[in-house]
Design a protein around this motif. Structure first.
Motif: not given
Length: 102
Positions: A26-49
């Motif tokens: 839940a905390a990460m969901d909130l972080e993703l809503a406001v932090d572009p760097a976190s969203r980019a990190a998640v997208r990169e992991w999704e691409r890798r996996l």
């Protein structure tokens, strides 16, 4: 946000593979809503996996799965949650965050 990029990357990886606890997720969901760097990190992991998903063979669900799911739902349910089920309200509130994260 100012934080250690390695820490952000680790949290993003755990988010993508689903190993965060409910509160951490839940905390990460909130972080993703406001932090572009976190969203980019998640997208990169999704691409890798993503290629891993292609290695998993398709499995045909058991023919009796839907009847078992329906039996597991609260009595009197016709596959819809009870009117006082707060999970629906909680999910509705998070919908905006999920859309932003996607």
């Amino acid at each position: 946000m100012t934080e250690d990029p390695a820490e952000r990357d680790l949290r993003a990886a755990e988010y993508v593979i689903g190993t965060l606890g409910a509160d951490e997720r839940a905390a990460m969901d909130l972080e993703l809503a406001v932090d572009p760097a976190s969203r980019a990190a998640v997208r990169e992991w999704e691409r890798r996996l993503a290629p891993l998903a292609e290695t998993v063979p398709e499995v045909e669900p058991d023919a009796g799965i839907w009847p078992r799911i329906l039996r597991a739902l609260p009595a009197g349910s016709s596959a819809a949650p009870a009117a006082n089920d707060n999970r629906v309200a909680t999910l509705s509130r998070k919908l905006g965050l999920w859309r932003a994260a996607a």
